[in-house]
Design a protein around this motif. Structure first.
Motif, PDB file in Angstrom:
ATOM      1  N   GLY A 152       1.087  -1.428   0.345  1.00  0.00           N
ATOM      2  CA  GLY A 152       0.091   0.164   0.069  1.00  0.00           C
ATOM      3  C   GLY A 152       0.611   1.842  -0.506  1.00  0.00           C
ATOM      4  N   ASP A 153       2.170   0.795  -0.455  1.00  0.00           N
ATOM      5  CA  ASP A 153       3.150   2.644  -0.356  1.00  0.00           C
ATOM      6  C   ASP A 153       3.915   2.388  -1.585  1.00  0.00           C
ATOM      7  N   GLY A 154       4.411   3.316  -1.668  1.00  0.00           N
ATOM      8  CA  GLY A 154       5.885   3.283  -2.898  1.00  0.00           C
ATOM      9  C   GLY A 154       5.004   3.835  -4.367  1.00  0.00           C
ATOM     10  N   THR A 155       3.645   4.464  -4.233  1.00  0.00           N
ATOM     11  CA  THR A 155       2.395   4.662  -5.352  1.00  0.00           C
ATOM     12  C   THR A 155       3.800   5.436  -6.277  1.00  0.00           C
ATOM     13  N   GLN A 156       3.908   5.283  -7.052  1.00  0.00           N
ATOM     14  CA  GLN A 156       4.360   5.809  -8.442  1.00  0.00           C
ATOM     15  C   GLN A 156       3.833   6.554  -9.609  1.00  0.00           C
ATOM     16  N   TYR A 157       3.816   7.558 -10.183  1.00  0.00           N
ATOM     17  CA  TYR A 157       2.923   7.232 -11.197  1.00  0.00           C
ATOM     18  C   TYR A 157       4.077   8.213 -12.074  1.00  0.00           C
TER      19      TYR A 157
END
Length: 823
Positions: free
Chosen positions: A192-197
């Motif tokens: 649920g972490d380390g979101t990338q875009y």
């Protein structure tokens, strides 16, 4: 000379077959294996080359989940290793990568065949193999800008100059005059972490009626991750009632990346008369923000405690006598106006946050054509610039007491490179099976490394220093006036390169290069290479060469202080790196650096077994006088005083120091095997490939006074000895499905003294093409959510649940969604 056109490349292109942006049949996807490195003969194919060269298409990089080109390259080249670097000083900003078991600056990086500048960052902490290396930052290149990548797995210093010991990687930019693509990609770890875009685009357009302009950009961001376990010392503080201690007190995970922007422009213009003008370059910037080690509010020496572990209390009015605060506890200091404790500012201790603003730009321009006498020429000039402006916050300069800031600008590293090249080639009929290609050229290169001083508080020795409080910004001391400066080096080179088919089916090449450096003299290197067609389905190839790598101005002159965890002491220590010519370094044998010298040889075969294409290559690389930091030496008080006088103002708090040396030799051997197979028995088409790499490094000789046993283990065991990938890619109508299994051997982590077992990682993708132009792809890296084995001493140590040097990461599964529109 012959040019082979096949459906599949004979090397690592097959490893990345998952990267097909829209379903097409194998008959439609014909890839001509023409190479531009390893030879100066136009039209030479990878299959006919005398040395192993892998061709990877640009789409192989675009169609993955990550956005860092280092990670994308690791997934398709088994001999290429890079890891997360969670708490690694400046290496967290520019991650060091290793090709064929050698250091990052043993690989020469080219863009469109021109040398790319190195990054300003020196990897002070790199698990031994990368310690002290100053390599290029390829993460600044957006994947969408790439037409193809060529990986030369052979020594090539005789052809291209310094750094080409492990091999050469050439990034070829897109040059289409029309069309393009727009892509949006987003992903997140299973935790649920380390979101990338990322949002990226490529656009080709005419540049007048006689040329092209191809432009690419990528913009994105990456949140940080946390795979820590609460340290026992921090948990004990919480249990005792200290509610200001964070949980976890220290974060192990990838740093946060903000405002990550990358752009590339590639231009070409026909000038008439067979002449062409070209120009290309890039601009990129990002902010990287990561964590450091936890400072315990009861035990951290020179901030909260003295050398004997007693509370360190500052007397703010020493004119009344230094003993006026003697015996005070931290609680006593809180109620005294004259006595000071850093628990007043950080009652729960503190964990510095460290990072930097990275700026990278490069420009190349030139003209190529052909003279009336048949000589083809290429005249070019280039400029490369990389700047890292460091910052650190949530920390103190303890010697300033209550007047300390908690955020600092420690200064900056800057790398500037200028190149001028003249390259010429002509074919001569001399009675051989092909023309004798004669290539020659000249190169002038100037390289400058600069240290910019930080703000005064980041290096200042404050009034409480005499009472045992540490000077300079804690965690990453700033660069003082005497440490700052510019150091430059110029070199000149001349080469000749001969190549011909002696008889039909026997290629022979010879190269000779002379280089002269204004700081340590000259070097001459040569190369002999051959490829022999034994049968229509079997060719053998081999090479022998000598090479070199020059020490960089940064390695010769940089100062640095790193706070590291000492496993034996179970505590943090401040370790400094000083120039080898510093007076203190000379007391331990320091002297001006010399270039490394290497001998490379390879032998291999290219053959087919029924429908399967196979390449097998054995390599042997001997490097003498390797440039790397020495072991750590304890400082005497006289040496501390001398370092302070030379500009290392934080030396008053240093436990140890080191410097660069040329004091050990290594031999690296290995085997690369690649097998590819294509069939239409499964779906419309299925491609299957196996790529295997085995690399072993041994330290042959060393000076025990400068290289210790731990460093030898790092060099020999710090990277997986064996890696292999098995991948399958299938198209069925508008659908595409991919699966890839990657195997990693075990590795040694010197930070916690453990050897960690290997793992197998599964990646998968499924894609659907709505139209010929629009598609959507859902994928997962590490589909089965595999983690490295846990560190048994994590809680007793610094909370690193998993090895930070895991070759496949330590954050578990990552899923992503990508949409793409082509026009």
């Amino acid at each position: 000379m012959k040019t082979i056109t096949r459906v599949h490349t004979p090397a690592l292109l097959a490893l990345a077959i998952a990267a097909v942006s829209s379903p097409v049949s194998a008959q439609d996807e014909i890839i001509e294996e023409v190479i531009t490195i390893g030879t100066r003969v136009e039209g030479r194919s990878a299959a006919d080359s005398a040395v192993p060269i892998d061709i990877i298409t640009g789409e192989d990089f675009v169609n993955q989940g990550d956005s860092d080109l280092n990670s994308l390259l690791r997934n398709v080249v088994p001999s290429y290793n890079v890891n997360t670097q969670p708490i690694s000083d400046a290496a967290s900003l520019v991650r060091p990568a290793n090709l064929r078991g050698l250091a990052p600056d043993h690989t020469l990086v080219l863009v469109n065949g021109k040398r790319r500048h190195r990054a300003a960052v020196i990897a002070w902490l790199g698990n031994g193999v990368s310690d002290g290396a100053q390599g290029p930052d390829i993460s600044q290149i957006p994947a969408i800008a790439l037409q193809q990548v060529e990986v030369l797995r052979d020594g090539a210093a005789a052809q291209y100059g310094s750094d080409a010991i492990a091999g050469v990687i050439n990034f070829k930019l897109k040059d289409a005059p029309d069309g393009g693509a727009l892509e949006v990609k987003a992903g997140q770890f299973y935790e649920g972490d380390g979101t990338q875009y990322t949002v990226s685009a490529n656009y080709g357009m005419p540049f007048t009626s006689q040329g092209f302009a191809n432009v690419s950009f990528e913009a994105g961001a990456q949140q940080d991750t946390d795979r820590s376990i609460q340290r026992n010392d921090a948990a004990a503080l919480v249990a005792a009632g200290n509610t200001d201690v964070a949980n976890p007190a220290q974060v192990w995970g990838r740093p946060e990346i903000k405002d990550d922007f990358k752009s590339v422009v590639n231009l070409g213009l026909e000038l008439g008369g067979g002449r062409e003008f070209y120009a290309f370059g890039n601009y990129g910037s990002k902010q990287v923000d990561g964590g450091f080690y936890f400072r315990n509010p009861e035990t951290r020496s020179a901030v909260f405690a003295d050398g004997d572990g007693n509370p360190l209390i500052g007397d703010l009015d020493p004119s009344n006598g230094l003993d006026s605060c003697a015996g005070f506890s931290h609680a006593d200091a809180l109620s005294s106006a004259e006595c000071f404790s850093f628990q007043e500012i950080f009652p729960g201790g503190f964990t510095p946050r460290f990072g930097g603003e990275v700026t990278d730009l490069a420009g190349v321009t030139g003209v190529r054509g052909e003279l009336e006498n048949g000589w083809a020429y290429d005249v070019s000039a280039s400029l490369g610039y990389n700047d890292v402006d460091f910052f650190i916050y949530n920390t103190v300069n303890a010697s300033l007491g209550p007047q300390t800031p908690t955020a600092f600008n420690p200064g900056a590293y800057t790398q500037l490179e200028k190149n001028f090249n003249i390259d010429m080639v002509k074919g001569y009929e001399v009675g051989l099976a092909s023309e004798l290609s004669v290539a020659t050229g000249l190169e002038w290169r100037d390289e400058t490394f600069e240290i910019t001083t930080g703000d005064q508080a980041s290096y200042e020795i404050g009034p409480l220093a005499g009472q045992g409080f540490s000077a300079a910004s804690n965690g990453f001391p700033g660069f003082g006036p005497l440490a700052g400066g510019q150091w430059s080096r110029t070199n000149r080179a001349a080469y000749v390169d001969l190549e011909a088919d002696v008889v039909e089916g026997w290629l022979l090449g010879l190269a000779l290069r002379f280089e002269d450096f204004d700081d340590f003299g000259s070097t001459t290197n040569g190369k002999l290479a051959t490829n022999i067609d034994v049968t229509d389905n079997l060719a053998v190839r081999g090479s022998w060469s000598t090479g070199f790598r020059a020490p960089t101005p940064g390695q010769s002159n940089a100062f640095n202080v790193s706070t590291e965890f000492d496993l034996a002491l179970n505590d943090l220590v401040n370790n400094g790196t000083i120039p080898s010519t510093n007076a203190v370094a000379k007391l331990r044998g320091g002297e001006p650096l010399d270039p490394e010298e290497s001998t490379n040889w390879t032998i291999g075969a290219v053959f087919t077994v029924g429908p399967i294409d196979v390449t097998v290559d054995y390599f042997n690389i001997e490097v003498e006088g390797r440039i790397a930091p020495s072991q750590l030496y304890s400082l005497t008080q006289a040496e501390v005083d001398s370092l302070v006088a030379s500009g290392v103002t934080s030396a008053a708090n240093l436990q140890n120091f080191r410097f660069f040396t040329n004091d050990f030799d290594t031999t690296t051997t290995g085997v690369d095997i690649v097998a590819t197979y294509s069939t239409d028995l499964i779906g419309d088409n299925t491609d299957i490939s196996l790529a295997f790499n085995q690399t072993d490094t041994s330290v042959d000789s060393f000076t025990p006074e400068t290289i210790d046993a731990t460093r030898i283990r790092e060099l020999e065991e710090g990277l997986p000895e064996t890696r292999w990938n098995l991948s399958s890619n299938t198209t069925i109508g508008d659908w595409r499905m991919m699966a890839r299994v990657s195997s990693y051997d075990d590795w040694f982590d010197s930070e916690d003294g453990q050897v960690y077992g290997g793992e197998m990682i599964v990646d998968a993708e499924v894609g659907y093409a709505f139209t010929e132009k629009a598609s959507v792809i859902l994928g997962a890296q590490n589909l089965l959510d595999q983690f490295p084995e846990e560190n048994p001493g994590a809680a007793d140590g610094v909370g690193n649940r998993y090895s930070q040097f895991s070759p496949f990461g330590f954050e578990g599964g990552f899923y992503y969604l990508r949409t793409r529109y082509e026009f």
